[in-house]
Design an enzyme around this catalytic site. Sequence first.
Site, PDB file in Angstrom:
ATOM      1  N   LEU A  20      61.132 -20.738 115.143  1.00 44.85           N
ATOM      2  CA  LEU A  20      61.330 -19.698 115.936  1.00 44.85           C
ATOM      3  C   LEU A  20      60.396 -20.050 117.262  1.00 44.85           C
ATOM      4  CD1 LEU A  20      60.277 -16.244 114.522  1.00 44.85           C
ATOM      5  CD2 LEU A  20      62.328 -17.300 113.900  1.00 44.85           C
ATOM      6  N   ASP A  21      61.275 -19.284 117.790  1.00 43.34           N
ATOM      7  CA  ASP A  21      61.329 -19.537 119.803  1.00 43.34           C
ATOM      8  C   ASP A  21      59.734 -18.829 120.113  1.00 43.34           C
ATOM      9  OD1 ASP A  21      63.201 -21.941 119.304  1.00 43.34           O
ATOM     10  OD2 ASP A  21      64.603 -19.783 120.514  1.00 43.34           O
ATOM     11  N   LEU A  22      59.463 -19.470 121.542  1.00 44.54           N
ATOM     12  CA  LEU A  22      58.496 -19.220 122.045  1.00 44.54           C
ATOM     13  C   LEU A  22      58.720 -17.107 121.901  1.00 44.54           C
ATOM     14  CD1 LEU A  22      55.334 -19.041 122.623  1.00 44.54           C
ATOM     15  CD2 LEU A  22      56.633 -19.840 125.763  1.00 44.54           C
TER      16      LEU A  22
END
Length: 240
Positions: free
Chosen positions: A105-107
């Site tokens: 998952l992205d930041l």
Amino acid sequence: MESKRARLDRYLAKALQIPRKQVRLLLMSGKVEVDGLLAKDMDLLIDEFNTISCDGRVLQACSPKYFMVHKPVGVVSATKDDEHKTVLELLPEAERSGLHIVGRLDLNTSGLLLLTNDSRWSEALMQPGAHVSKEYLVTLGNPLTEEYAPAFAAGMYFSFEDITTAPARLEVLDSHIARVVLTEGKYHQIKRMFGRFRNPVVALHRSRVGGLSLDENLAPGHWRALTRDEVQQALRDIGS
């Protein structure tokens, strides 16, 4: 993450630092056990979760681990990072050994993230042909209209990579909130698809992977082990 399956004779030769001929003698003499059973087949395939002993000495004893984590915004999906806290650091150090992340998952994306030391399980979930569905709750900067759902269902062409996204399901939950279900994970795919409508994604949260939903009682930054049923539940819609 590659599977760690190997032939028993090759494993023993490496673990004991002995020639293959000596391994054969050990097997023939009944000194090797795999999961508590006498093993004499040199071609027997073993993996990292078989308990292997030789002449009463345990050479390997490792159990599979499966965790769900409620990843908060600001934590990176990585095993090591110099700038941000990693998802592995949310777990006690004693639990981290051998774990890898199942998808990322992205930041700035929150929600369900899976960790395991079982490479075959993670490969089954992440291989492109598995078509495992992933569900996201998306908060948008501008109101949604009736044009969105058909566009997501038809797929979108991105000329930079020369790709067309697989059909995705979009359900409008509120004027600025949608549920989106994907069976792939292109780079920043959801943000780019909404970008076609010039509608910025304000918040992105993954609520489900395959048949496994994020535990509603799991607060951001918290984790728990999966049950045996949940391990299988995650694989429920593979290939569908």
